[in-house]
Design an enzyme around this catalytic site. Structure first.
Site, mmCIF file in Angstrom:
data_model
loop_
_atom_site.group_PDB
_atom_site.id
_atom_site.type_symbol
_atom_site.label_atom_id
_atom_site.label_comp_id
_atom_site.label_asym_id
_atom_site.label_seq_id
_atom_site.Cartn_x
_atom_site.Cartn_y
_atom_site.Cartn_z
ATOM 1 N N GLU A 43 28.053 47.786 49.745
ATOM 2 C CA GLU A 43 29.031 48.518 48.935
ATOM 3 C C GLU A 43 28.474 49.891 48.611
ATOM 4 O OE1 GLU A 43 30.095 48.578 44.200
ATOM 5 O OE2 GLU A 43 29.702 46.638 45.149
ATOM 6 N N THR A 72 33.117 51.038 42.635
ATOM 7 C CA THR A 72 33.569 51.879 41.524
ATOM 8 C C THR A 72 34.916 52.518 41.875
ATOM 9 O OG1 THR A 72 31.202 52.429 41.275
ATOM 10 C CG2 THR A 72 32.725 53.429 39.721
ATOM 11 N N LYS A 131 34.266 39.915 40.481
ATOM 12 C CA LYS A 131 32.959 40.518 40.202
ATOM 13 C C LYS A 131 32.673 40.305 38.720
ATOM 14 C CE LYS A 131 31.077 45.198 39.685
ATOM 15 N NZ LYS A 131 31.305 46.624 40.015
#
Length: 210
Positions: A43, A72, A131
């Protein structure tokens, strides 16, 4: 990438490496090093310098099969630009508009959540996995508590996870863990000291849990 493919990758790989850096060239080198060393899920946080460019260049270097995600991701525009750059999944810090937007353009999502209400909201928006963020030092207890009402939800704890916590979380039922600086260190800022050793250690940990 289809949601079931991301879920399968999480179940088999057990580890997501998180790259966030101030030096785009060093961040690119870090991504390439991670993937070529056997860490398939990487990521790239959009909070890093020129992150979309890093994803785009990594995609060109690694080809279509690389499991590159954008992290993000906060807005629908973030999701669209991440997809254009070559990300095949998105990761959000919370249940933002980016979750639904990502699904609308065909990207599976790791959606951030911390409470039962947020877990329900993430699933309602179409998240492939949750998450668990920020997992922190209480991650094992939090994970166990949430798995009570949500036994079939794939949780991926993220935040403050070193190798010992990663091992405990995987043993407690996490489908995978997301690891940033304890794995990457300052490699994405230009100092790759110890990166090879940390990659080997986390790979070994993930393989034990697979």
């Amino acid at each position: 990438m289809e949601p079931h493919e991301l879920l399968h990758a999480l179940q088999t790989q057990r580890l997501v490496a998180i790259v966030r850096g101030s030096d785009p060239d060093a961040a690119l080198d870090t991504v390439l090093n991670l993937v070529r060393s056997g860490i398939r899920l990487v990521e790239v946080s959009l909070s890093g310098a020129e992150a979309l460019g890093v994803i785009e260049r990594a995609r060109r270097a690694l080809g279509d099969d690389a499991l590159l995600g954008a992290g993000t991701v906060l807005t629908a525009e973030d999701a669209r630009r991440a997809a254009d750059a070559g990300a095949v999944y998105t990761v959000t810090p919370g249940v933002t508009e980016a979750v639904r937007a990502s699904r609308a353009i065909g990207l599976p999502v790791l959606a951030g959540a911390l409470t039962p209400t947020e877990v329900v909201a993430a699933l309602a928006e179409g998240a492939t996995a949750v998450k668990l963020f920020p997992a922190g030092s209480g991650g094992v207890e939090l994970l166990r508590a949430l798995r009570g009402p949500f036994p079939r939800v794939p949780f991926v704890p993220v935040g403050g996870i070193d190798d010992a916590r990663a091992r405990d979380l995987l043993a407690a039922g996490a489908v995978a863990v997301g690891v940033g600086s304890p794995l990457v260190g300052r490699a994405a800022d230009g100092d790759a000291t110890g990166l090879t050793e940390r990659i080997a250690a986390f790979r070994a940990l993930a393989e034990e849990a697979a």
